[in-house]
Write a protein that holds these residues in place. Structure first.
Motif, PDB file in Angstrom:
ATOM      1  N   TYR A  63       0.932  -1.301  -0.110  1.00  0.00           N
ATOM      2  CA  TYR A  63       0.122   0.081  -0.046  1.00  0.00           C
ATOM      3  C   TYR A  63       0.834   1.318   0.092  1.00  0.00           C
ATOM      4  O   TYR A  63       1.765   1.337   0.900  1.00  0.00           O
ATOM      5  N   ILE A  64       0.525   2.138  -0.721  1.00  0.00           N
ATOM      6  CA  ILE A  64       1.047   3.422  -1.062  1.00  0.00           C
ATOM      7  C   ILE A  64       0.398   4.420  -0.994  1.00  0.00           C
ATOM      8  O   ILE A  64      -0.637   4.749  -1.949  1.00  0.00           O
ATOM      9  N   GLY A  65       0.117   5.220   0.049  1.00  0.00           N
ATOM     10  CA  GLY A  65      -0.671   6.359   0.224  1.00  0.00           C
ATOM     11  C   GLY A  65      -0.126   7.416   1.121  1.00  0.00           C
ATOM     12  O   GLY A  65       1.072   7.895   0.792  1.00  0.00           O
ATOM     13  N   GLU A  66      -0.887   7.726   2.297  1.00  0.00           N
ATOM     14  CA  GLU A  66      -0.349   8.875   3.320  1.00  0.00           C
ATOM     15  C   GLU A  66       0.703   7.870   3.939  1.00  0.00           C
ATOM     16  O   GLU A  66       1.873   8.866   4.291  1.00  0.00           O
ATOM     17  N   GLY A  67       0.810   6.709   4.241  1.00  0.00           N
ATOM     18  CA  GLY A  67       1.829   5.990   4.508  1.00  0.00           C
ATOM     19  C   GLY A  67       2.196   4.969   3.521  1.00  0.00           C
ATOM     20  O   GLY A  67       1.618   5.013   2.423  1.00  0.00           O
ATOM     21  N   VAL A  68       3.183   4.269   3.932  1.00  0.00           N
ATOM     22  CA  VAL A  68       3.602   3.211   2.964  1.00  0.00           C
ATOM     23  C   VAL A  68       3.993   1.962   3.760  1.00  0.00           C
ATOM     24  O   VAL A  68       4.742   1.963   4.835  1.00  0.00           O
ATOM     25  N   GLY A  69       3.235   0.868   3.411  1.00  0.00           N
ATOM     26  CA  GLY A  69       3.285  -0.282   4.244  1.00  0.00           C
ATOM     27  C   GLY A  69       2.996  -1.601   3.372  1.00  0.00           C
ATOM     28  O   GLY A  69       2.464  -1.548   2.201  1.00  0.00           O
ATOM     29  N   GLY A  70       3.079  -2.651   3.922  1.00  0.00           N
ATOM     30  CA  GLY A  70       2.856  -4.067   3.324  1.00  0.00           C
ATOM     31  C   GLY A  70       2.447  -5.031   4.204  1.00  0.00           C
ATOM     32  O   GLY A  70       2.442  -4.820   5.569  1.00  0.00           O
ATOM     33  N   ALA A  71       1.811  -6.084   3.735  1.00  0.00           N
ATOM     34  CA  ALA A  71       1.294  -7.204   4.564  1.00  0.00           C
ATOM     35  C   ALA A  71       1.488  -8.361   3.732  1.00  0.00           C
ATOM     36  O   ALA A  71       1.438  -8.365   2.350  1.00  0.00           O
ATOM     37  N   VAL A  72       1.726  -9.648   4.274  1.00  0.00           N
ATOM     38  CA  VAL A  72       1.799 -10.973   3.576  1.00  0.00           C
ATOM     39  C   VAL A  72       0.741 -11.964   4.104  1.00  0.00           C
ATOM     40  O   VAL A  72       0.345 -11.981   5.135  1.00  0.00           O
ATOM     41  N   ALA A  73       0.459 -12.583   3.112  1.00  0.00           N
ATOM     42  CA  ALA A  73      -0.677 -13.602   3.281  1.00  0.00           C
ATOM     43  C   ALA A  73      -0.080 -14.820   2.619  1.00  0.00           C
ATOM     44  O   ALA A  73       0.474 -14.690   1.533  1.00  0.00           O
ATOM     45  N   TYR A  74      -0.382 -16.162   3.173  1.00  0.00           N
ATOM     46  CA  TYR A  74      -0.129 -17.376   2.632  1.00  0.00           C
ATOM     47  C   TYR A  74      -1.114 -18.349   3.002  1.00  0.00           C
ATOM     48  O   TYR A  74      -1.447 -18.776   3.956  1.00  0.00           O
ATOM     49  N   ASN A  75      -1.480 -19.133   2.040  1.00  0.00           N
ATOM     50  CA  ASN A  75      -2.261 -20.029   1.810  1.00  0.00           C
ATOM     51  C   ASN A  75      -3.608 -19.552   2.706  1.00  0.00           C
ATOM     52  O   ASN A  75      -4.130 -20.252   3.623  1.00  0.00           O
ATOM     53  N   LEU A  76      -4.203 -18.178   2.144  1.00  0.00           N
ATOM     54  CA  LEU A  76      -5.420 -17.734   2.567  1.00  0.00           C
ATOM     55  C   LEU A  76      -5.548 -16.952   4.019  1.00  0.00           C
ATOM     56  O   LEU A  76      -6.412 -16.833   4.678  1.00  0.00           O
ATOM     57  N   SER A  77      -4.375 -17.227   4.798  1.00  0.00           N
ATOM     58  CA  SER A  77      -4.070 -16.486   5.987  1.00  0.00           C
ATOM     59  C   SER A  77      -2.894 -15.243   5.891  1.00  0.00           C
ATOM     60  O   SER A  77      -1.915 -15.484   5.463  1.00  0.00           O
ATOM     61  N   VAL A  78      -3.233 -14.226   6.961  1.00  0.00           N
ATOM     62  CA  VAL A  78      -2.497 -13.213   7.019  1.00  0.00           C
ATOM     63  C   VAL A  78      -1.331 -13.728   8.066  1.00  0.00           C
ATOM     64  O   VAL A  78      -1.835 -14.018   9.049  1.00  0.00           O
ATOM     65  N   LEU A  79      -0.089 -13.257   7.595  1.00  0.00           N
ATOM     66  CA  LEU A  79       1.035 -13.854   8.592  1.00  0.00           C
ATOM     67  C   LEU A  79       1.170 -12.617   9.565  1.00  0.00           C
ATOM     68  O   LEU A  79       1.445 -11.491   9.002  1.00  0.00           O
ATOM     69  N   ARG A  80       1.494 -13.017  10.682  1.00  0.00           N
ATOM     70  CA  ARG A  80       1.898 -12.140  11.903  1.00  0.00           C
ATOM     71  C   ARG A  80       3.119 -12.709  12.381  1.00  0.00           C
ATOM     72  O   ARG A  80       3.264 -13.867  12.945  1.00  0.00           O
ATOM     73  N   GLY A  81       4.232 -11.973  12.309  1.00  0.00           N
ATOM     74  CA  GLY A  81       5.645 -12.275  13.231  1.00  0.00           C
ATOM     75  C   GLY A  81       5.666 -11.891  14.706  1.00  0.00           C
ATOM     76  O   GLY A  81       4.419 -11.655  15.166  1.00  0.00           O
TER      77      GLY A  81
END
Length: 392
Positions: A221-239
């Motif tokens: 995502y690039i807008g007011e901020g810039v960030g990203g997210a990762v999904a694998y096998n239909l699930s959002v990954l959280r570290g």
């Protein structure tokens, strides 16, 4: 491998059925069976469950039966989500100009308020509390005949569930707030979800037409901020700190945060918008950029090419660290020539990787009529609410 419980299977089947009802209401059990691949008996049992909980409306099919034999058994009915009883709320906390929007089950907006007028003489916590008190009053007044399913708070940084706090650099005062505790205090005892904007947005592409099952998807995502997210096998990954994928916090070759280098404000300045943009929100910036692109398209195109180089440099880190199958780019200042923009990013990626990768990921630009965050939030609402109805 852990066995899947019958309750989990029922939840997954309910979600599949519910998604079809969101996409297309006023449909039959037979249609739902064909679209979901579930048996007609399973569909009938799920419909009975949803009907008993008031989630759906059933309408008798006015078409006459072809013959008596076919008219035997369960009476034909059309099925739609009940859009007059329930609603859910989106609380945008990504800026100090807080805003709420209420939606029915079909994602139709049924109530909203103008952005909150932040009072500089008050501290952040007091402003937030004033906004929530105002929101409670408006919801109680405007939607008095409806029942709130859930409220989702969108935040500018990752949410620490254990501490009930946010970590972000954009609004440091927000990091001191216990989010869910505050929401319950002012809005009442409902279901609540708290999530970073990009992690909600990536949910919009789970079970989408991109065929991402058993594949790695990266959302930028690039807008007011810039960030990203990762999904694998239909699930959002959280570290460990839920910051995985946040390329905006990496540094350019010149030691500048990518968030500052390619944000929409940086782009607006680069194309020559000289006005004081401090009080502008993202929509104001987009309108100004659209106007500039019409008045001097050559300057806009040249600036976009220059920024696509920096964006490609940023994505090189993603390619080597995550090796995604698909990259979804959501860039708010690409107001035209979206295919050309993706072509530029791909060209620069090939150059920067020196063609050392055997295969390059599929890069797509997506713009939804309903914002990605709204779609992603609705999926969180759906999963959490259905889990509660099942007693889980």
């Amino acid at each position: 491998m852990k066995a899947i419980s019958q309750l989990e299977i029922k939840k997954r089947n309910l979600i599949r059925l519910y998604d079809e009802l969101v996409r297309k209401g006023n449909i039959t059990r037979q249609y739902l069976a064909r679209k979901t691949g579930l048996s007609l008996m399973t569909i009938c049992n799920l419909i009975d469950f949803l009907s008993a909980n008031g989630v759906i409306d059933l309408f008798d099919d006015a078409k006459p039966a072809v013959d008596k034999a076919r008219s035997a058994g369960r009476k034909a009915a059309k099925i739609s989500l009940n859009n007059s009883r329930f609603y859910w709320v989106l609380l945008d906390l990504t800026t100090v100009h807080f805003r709420y929007t209420a939606y029915n089950q079909n994602l139709q907006m049924i109530d909203s308020a103008t952005p909150y007028s932040y009072e500089p003489s008050l501290d952040y916590a007091t402003n937030l509390q004033n906004f929530l008190a105002m929101t409670y009053h408006k919801l109680e007044t405007n939607l008095t005949d409806r029942e709130m399913i859930m409220a989702i708070a969108i935040t500018p940084g990752p949410y620490d569930v254990a501490r009930d706090t946010i970590f972000n650099k954009r609004i440091p005062e927000l990091n001191k707030i216990h989010i869910k505790e505050t929401l319950i205090s002012f809005l009442g005892n409902h279901l609540y979800g708290v999530e970073e904007d990009v992690k909600l947005a990536v949910r919009a592409y789970l079970q989408d037409d991109l065929e991402i099952e058993d594949r790695m998807l990266y959302y930028l995502y690039i807008g007011e901020g810039v960030g990203g997210a990762v999904a694998y096998n239909l699930s959002v990954l959280r570290g460990l700190n839920a910051v995985n994928g946040d390329v905006g916090q990496l540094l350019t070759r010149d030691g500048v945060l990518y968030e500052n280098a390619v944000s929409i404000r940086a782009f607006a300045r680069a194309i020559g918008i000289d006005e004081d943009m401090e009080s502008w929100d993202e929509n104001d910036l987009i309108r100004a950029i659209e106007q500039s692109a019409l008045e001097d398209h050559e300057n806009y195109a040249q600036t976009l090419n220059r920024f696509s180089t920096i964006i490609a440099e940023m994505l090189v880190n993603v390619l080597w660290m995550l090796d995604p199958h698909i990259i979804v780019v959501d860039c708010s200042y690409v107001v035209s020539a979206q295919k050309e923009f993706i072509g530029l990013v791909e060209k620069h990626l090939y150059r920067l990787t020196h063609r050392t990768l055997q295969r390059m990921p599929q890069i797509v630009f997506r713009a939804n009529e309903i914002h990605n965050v709204v779609i992603g939030s609705s999926k969180m609402v759906r999963a959490t609410w259905l889990q509660q109805l099942l007693g889980g």
